[in-house]
Design a protein around this motif. Structure first.
Motif, PDB file in Angstrom:
ATOM      1  N   LEU A 120       0.819  -1.218   0.000  1.00 10.93           N
ATOM      2  CA  LEU A 120       0.000   0.000   0.000  1.00 10.93           C
ATOM      3  C   LEU A 120       0.847   1.259   0.000  1.00 10.93           C
ATOM      4  N   MET A 121       2.155   1.091   0.202  1.00 12.98           N
ATOM      5  CA  MET A 121       3.065   2.232   0.174  1.00 12.98           C
ATOM      6  C   MET A 121       3.799   2.287  -1.155  1.00 12.98           C
ATOM      7  N   ASP A 122       3.553   1.301  -2.006  1.00 21.27           N
ATOM      8  CA  ASP A 122       4.293   1.179  -3.256  1.00 21.27           C
ATOM      9  C   ASP A 122       3.398   1.570  -4.436  1.00 21.27           C
ATOM     10  N   PRO A 123       3.696   2.716  -5.078  1.00 22.01           N
ATOM     11  CA  PRO A 123       2.838   3.192  -6.168  1.00 22.01           C
ATOM     12  C   PRO A 123       2.749   2.229  -7.352  1.00 22.01           C
ATOM     13  N   ARG A 124       3.653   1.236  -7.429  1.00 17.43           N
ATOM     14  CA  ARG A 124       3.602   0.294  -8.553  1.00 17.43           C
ATOM     15  C   ARG A 124       2.564  -0.807  -8.357  1.00 17.43           C
ATOM     16  N   THR A 125       1.961  -0.864  -7.163  1.00 20.68           N
ATOM     17  CA  THR A 125       1.039  -1.957  -6.849  1.00 20.68           C
ATOM     18  C   THR A 125      -0.115  -2.082  -7.848  1.00 20.68           C
ATOM     19  N   THR A 126      -0.699  -0.946  -8.235  1.00 19.79           N
ATOM     20  CA  THR A 126      -1.830  -0.996  -9.167  1.00 19.79           C
ATOM     21  C   THR A 126      -1.433  -1.661 -10.480  1.00 19.79           C
ATOM     22  N   LEU A 127      -0.365  -1.160 -11.075  1.00 19.75           N
ATOM     23  CA  LEU A 127       0.072  -1.672 -12.378  1.00 19.75           C
ATOM     24  C   LEU A 127       0.484  -3.137 -12.279  1.00 19.75           C
ATOM     25  N   ASN A 128       1.219  -3.489 -11.215  1.00 21.25           N
ATOM     26  CA  ASN A 128       1.628  -4.876 -11.013  1.00 21.25           C
ATOM     27  C   ASN A 128       0.418  -5.790 -10.943  1.00 21.25           C
ATOM     28  N   THR A 129      -0.573  -5.377 -10.152  1.00 26.33           N
ATOM     29  CA  THR A 129      -1.776  -6.189  -9.973  1.00 26.33           C
ATOM     30  C   THR A 129      -2.514  -6.364 -11.301  1.00 26.33           C
ATOM     31  N   LEU A 130      -2.737  -5.243 -11.987  1.00 30.16           N
ATOM     32  CA  LEU A 130      -3.482  -5.301 -13.242  1.00 30.16           C
ATOM     33  C   LEU A 130      -2.759  -6.114 -14.308  1.00 30.16           C
ATOM     34  N   SER A 131      -1.435  -6.033 -14.338  1.00 33.07           N
ATOM     35  CA  SER A 131      -0.721  -6.766 -15.385  1.00 33.07           C
ATOM     36  C   SER A 131      -0.766  -8.275 -15.121  1.00 33.07           C
ATOM     37  N   ILE A 132      -0.784  -8.666 -13.844  1.00 33.76           N
ATOM     38  CA  ILE A 132      -0.933 -10.098 -13.538  1.00 33.76           C
ATOM     39  C   ILE A 132      -2.317 -10.581 -13.971  1.00 33.76           C
ATOM     40  N   LEU A 133      -3.351  -9.821 -13.602  1.00 40.62           N
ATOM     41  CA  LEU A 133      -4.719 -10.212 -13.974  1.00 40.62           C
ATOM     42  C   LEU A 133      -4.849 -10.308 -15.488  1.00 40.62           C
ATOM     43  N   ASN A 134      -4.242  -9.337 -16.167  1.00 35.56           N
ATOM     44  CA  ASN A 134      -4.307  -9.309 -17.622  1.00 35.56           C
ATOM     45  C   ASN A 134      -3.623 -10.530 -18.240  1.00 35.56           C
ATOM     46  N   SER A 135      -2.437 -10.882 -17.707  1.00 39.49           N
ATOM     47  CA  SER A 135      -1.706 -12.011 -18.290  1.00 39.49           C
ATOM     48  C   SER A 135      -2.407 -13.344 -18.006  1.00 39.49           C
ATOM     49  N   VAL A 136      -3.153 -13.407 -16.908  1.00 43.22           N
ATOM     50  CA  VAL A 136      -3.887 -14.637 -16.581  1.00 43.22           C
ATOM     51  C   VAL A 136      -5.243 -14.671 -17.311  1.00 43.22           C
ATOM     52  N   GLY A 137      -5.729 -13.499 -17.692  1.00 44.78           N
ATOM     53  CA  GLY A 137      -7.048 -13.412 -18.312  1.00 44.78           C
ATOM     54  C   GLY A 137      -8.148 -13.403 -17.266  1.00 44.78           C
ATOM     55  N   PHE A 138      -7.864 -12.737 -16.164  1.00 44.29           N
ATOM     56  CA  PHE A 138      -8.790 -12.721 -15.030  1.00 44.29           C
ATOM     57  C   PHE A 138      -9.533 -11.386 -14.980  1.00 44.29           C
ATOM     58  N   ASP A 139     -10.845 -11.439 -14.897  1.00 44.45           N
ATOM     59  CA  ASP A 139     -11.680 -10.247 -14.843  1.00 44.45           C
ATOM     60  C   ASP A 139     -11.487  -9.520 -13.508  1.00 44.45           C
ATOM     61  N   PRO A 140     -10.962  -8.290 -13.521  1.00 44.51           N
ATOM     62  CA  PRO A 140     -10.696  -7.582 -12.255  1.00 44.51           C
ATOM     63  C   PRO A 140     -11.944  -7.400 -11.398  1.00 44.51           C
ATOM     64  N   ARG A 141     -13.123  -7.465 -12.025  1.00 47.23           N
ATOM     65  CA  ARG A 141     -14.357  -7.291 -11.243  1.00 47.23           C
ATOM     66  C   ARG A 141     -14.636  -8.476 -10.329  1.00 47.23           C
ATOM     67  N   ARG A 142     -13.869  -9.590 -10.528  1.00 47.35           N
ATOM     68  CA  ARG A 142     -14.026 -10.744  -9.632  1.00 47.35           C
ATOM     69  C   ARG A 142     -13.053 -10.671  -8.466  1.00 47.35           C
ATOM     70  N   LEU A 143     -12.198  -9.654  -8.450  1.00 45.51           N
ATOM     71  CA  LEU A 143     -11.161  -9.594  -7.412  1.00 45.51           C
ATOM     72  C   LEU A 143     -11.530  -8.633  -6.284  1.00 45.51           C
ATOM     73  N   GLU A 144     -11.265  -9.078  -5.055  1.00 42.46           N
ATOM     74  CA  GLU A 144     -11.375  -8.208  -3.888  1.00 42.46           C
ATOM     75  C   GLU A 144     -10.021  -8.219  -3.196  1.00 42.46           C
ATOM     76  N   LEU A 145      -9.571  -7.074  -2.745  1.00 44.09           N
ATOM     77  CA  LEU A 145      -8.290  -7.013  -2.052  1.00 44.09           C
ATOM     78  C   LEU A 145      -8.527  -6.677  -0.593  1.00 44.09           C
ATOM     79  N   GLU A 146      -7.958  -7.504   0.291  1.00 46.97           N
ATOM     80  CA  GLU A 146      -8.126  -7.305   1.734  1.00 46.97           C
ATOM     81  C   GLU A 146      -6.926  -6.552   2.290  1.00 46.97           C
TER      82      GLU A 146
END
Ligand code: C2E
Ligand code: MG
Ligand code: MG
Ligand code: MG
Length: 285
Positions: A120-146
């Motif tokens: 949460l202190m690392d500004p790259r978290t958003t891009l890292n997360t989205l690029s993993i979902l994208n490479s897996v083909g996972f719909d971000p609307r199915r993801l919840e982050l705790e």
């Protein structure tokens, strides 16, 4: 005399500290090796809708069973990876595995994934997360982050920005272990969350302690007003589940409904309950 004893104590302490540091470094090396060898695993625990006990999603929980060290708890190795600066690598591995496993589940089920405070202190978290979902083909609307309150407090500005970026892509944010951190109510006002997870400490006392029951009741009422979903964590008995249902708590999670299980066991569980889900096969999704 006292001086001598003082010095002796210092020797004992520094020896203990040195041993502790050595242990931590051994653990760090073993964990780094396990990440490279791809032997850190992810298990899944069901989250149910209390109205009808139907599974609505799963929380991903990291598991590491080392050949030499045996089972190491994520409560130990996650903070270690944070301290030693490789939580991003560990987390990326885990998210990829979790998202891949989730692709085989019915589409309506969500995946809940724990983010650590360092992320949460690392500004790259958003891009890292989205690029993993994208490479897996996972719909971000199915993801919840705790995330936990304590983690949010660490770096409020960056966390705020990361949340709003993630939510723009349909990712939901859950406040984990609610009630155990500091200034809980302030967090709810300053940040936009989608879901609150009531800590196990309140849930496990609900049938024996009136205070816990009142606290849960208040949290449920407050979340209704704020339009937040509520999950009770750590439900172990039918009595606890019944009580929470009666209090109007929407969702539950705990050993009573299911312990964390590996991807294969989770898939078997889902196919045994196939009449309740529209199971999709991986190839066609
Ligand atoms: P958490 O996110 O609050 O996860 C819930 C913990 O409660 C899990 O412990 C789960 O196994 C346990 N639990 C669930 N139901 C019950 C129950 O009915 N009774 C009892 N006694 N316990 C129950 P676990 O798997 O040991 O994880 C501990 C913590 O480690 C998690 O707490 C989370 O903060 C962290 N963690 C686990 N996996 C990850 C991960 O992939 N990334 C990050 N950043 N943290 C993780
Ligand atoms: Mg959690
Ligand atoms: Mg929790
Ligand atoms: Mg916890």
């Amino acid at each position: 005399r006292s001086k001598r004893r003082g010095r002796g104590q210092i020797t004992v302490y520094s020896r203990e500290i040195a041993q502790e540091m050595k242990r931590a470094t051994q653990l760090e090396q073993a964990l780094r090796n396990a990440i490279i060898a791809d032997t850190v695993d992810v298990h899944f625990q069901p989250i149910v809708r209390l109205a009808d006990n139907r599974v609505v999603g799963f929380e991903a929980l990291a598991r590491w069973n080392d050949v030499d060290l045996g089972f190491v708890s994520p409560a130990v190795f996650v903070p270690l990876a944070e301290e030693r600066g490789f939580i991003d690598t560990l987390s990326e591995t885990l998210l990829r595995k979790a998202a891949e496993a989730t692709l085989a589940w019915p589409r309506e089920l969500f995946l809940s994934f724990n983010l650590s405070s360092a992320q949460l202190m690392d500004p790259r978290t958003t891009l890292n997360t989205l690029s993993i979902l994208n490479s897996v083909g996972f719909d971000p609307r199915r993801l919840e982050l705790e995330i936990t309150e304590t983690a949010v407090m660490g770096c409020a500005d960056t966390a705020h920005r990361i949340f709003s970026e993630l939510r723009d892509f349909g990712i939901k944010i859950s406040l984990d272990d609610f009630g155990t951190g500091q200034s809980s109510l302030g967090r709810l006002r300053d940040f936009t969350f989608d879901k609150v997870k009531i800590d196990r400490a309140f849930v496990s006392a609900i049938t024996t302690d009136r205070t816990s029951e009142h606290i849960i009741k208040a949290i449920v009422t407050m979340c209704e007003g704020l339009d937040l979903e509520v999950v009770a964590e750590g439900i172990e008995t039918v009595a606890e589940a019944d009580r929470l249902r009666a209090l109007g708590c929407g969702m539950g999670q705990g050993y009573f409904f299911g312990k964390p299980a590996d991807a294969a066991a989770t898939l078997r569980y889902l196919s045994e309950h196939h009449h309740e889900f529209a199971l999709v096969d991986r190839a066609s999704s």
